[in-house]
Scaffold this active site. Sequence first.
Site, PDB file in Angstrom:
ATOM      1  CB  SER A  78      -4.398   1.823   3.937  1.00 34.65           C
ATOM      2  OG  SER A  78      -3.566   1.345   2.895  1.00 34.65           O
ATOM      3  CE  LYS A 108      -1.527   4.065   2.595  1.00 33.95           C
ATOM      4  NZ  LYS A 108      -1.403   2.939   3.539  1.00 33.95           N
ATOM      5  CE  LYS A 112      -4.561   2.016  -0.552  1.00 32.50           C
ATOM      6  NZ  LYS A 112      -3.887   0.711  -0.378  1.00 32.50           N
ATOM      7  CB  SER A 171      -0.952   0.009   1.197  1.00 31.35           C
ATOM      8  OG  SER A 171      -2.079  -0.799   0.929  1.00 31.35           O
TER       9      SER A 171
END
Length: 426
Positions: A127, A254, A66, A63
């Site tokens: 997320s 993140k 992203k 992730s």
Amino acid sequence: MSVIKWKRFIVAAVIALATLVGVAPHPAQAETTIDAKAAIAIDAQSGKILAANNASAPLPIASMSKLVSIYLVREAIKAGRLQWTDTATPDANLVKISRNKALSNVALSANTKYTVRTLYEASLIESANAAVMLLGNAVAGNQTKFVAMMNAKLKEWGITDAHIVNASGLVNKEIGPDKLAGTSDTDENQMSASDMAQVAQHLIADFPDVLTTTATRQLTFAKGTSDQAEMTSWNLLLKGQKDYEADLPVDGLKTGTGDKAGDCFVGTVNKAGMRVITVVMHANGKQSDRRFIQTAKLMKQVYADWHAITIPAGTRISGAKTAKLVRGTITRVPVATMAATRVVVPTTVTAQTVLGQWVQRHELSAPLARGTVAGAISLAADGEARGYVGANQPPRVAVQTTRRVKKGNPFVLIWRGVQEYFGDLF
């Protein structure tokens, strides 16, 4: 004494003298001891590498992908191609993905409109995989076009070894018919720690308010609707979270989790006048919060080893204190910096011990006025060899002369020319 022995004697003497006067050479910073497959820390402003381990090896990023998607969303908003208040409606596949409890998501409903801002917040805080894919559709029209935009943006930044096949970072088999043509079910996004640090640097530099969202610990999704849900950031280093430490005011960025990626995290913290970006990929250890433990360790190591200092305007820099001058009463004229310049150096280095290297020289000829631009120099500490991520370069500053110089006596100039001529012959 042979030439080699003589050189060794000189080096030993210099080191001994430095020790006596209390000025030790600046050794290259040790490689990070972070327990992970790969890790890197950079200065967010300059892109200077502060610590690294296996940082150029492409690895699954899950992730953390992203961040590339979010950059493209922000770029579209800035260009006016998308508005925060614009809405997007999920198709059947995205609704299905959003309700897969094995994945990180907020549940989306069919025939329901969600604002760009709502999806943006869900993508960064929860997320949410379907949410970021829906944003991709809003930007590009479909997943194929959006992934092409992701790859194009990375190449624009000079990142050429990335492997991007979807907007979310999921393994392809988890996104069903939105899988990119020509890719397999087991395919997933890959980048190096160095590449991820560059992505984070671009995002923070171009859209600094992203940190307002990434620093948010809790937020309500789709408040007042049937899809209302409480979102809690996966970043355990934020204030109020399990791994928060008062001396590390982390405000992003993140997480990433996957079978192959392991536990990953792109972190950032602003302290002592220096924002640092860290990337930890596939953190090791038995603790469930191992990526945050390793990130905090890396951040502390960096702040112990490095600091940002400002070289004042008017400073004469070692290694570039004078510039060559022709037809003057002197052959070299003193120069000093024209502007205050920030430089990140080891904590043992001060403004007085920063070194300069000429990167641009102007032809100087007498008569010469004080304040004449002599060229530009780059700044660094002695012994540094780490370099910078991407196209970042050492800080540069213009230098100017600090005194006026008259034209030399004709006879002196002739004699100087004769000396230079015969010196070149021999």
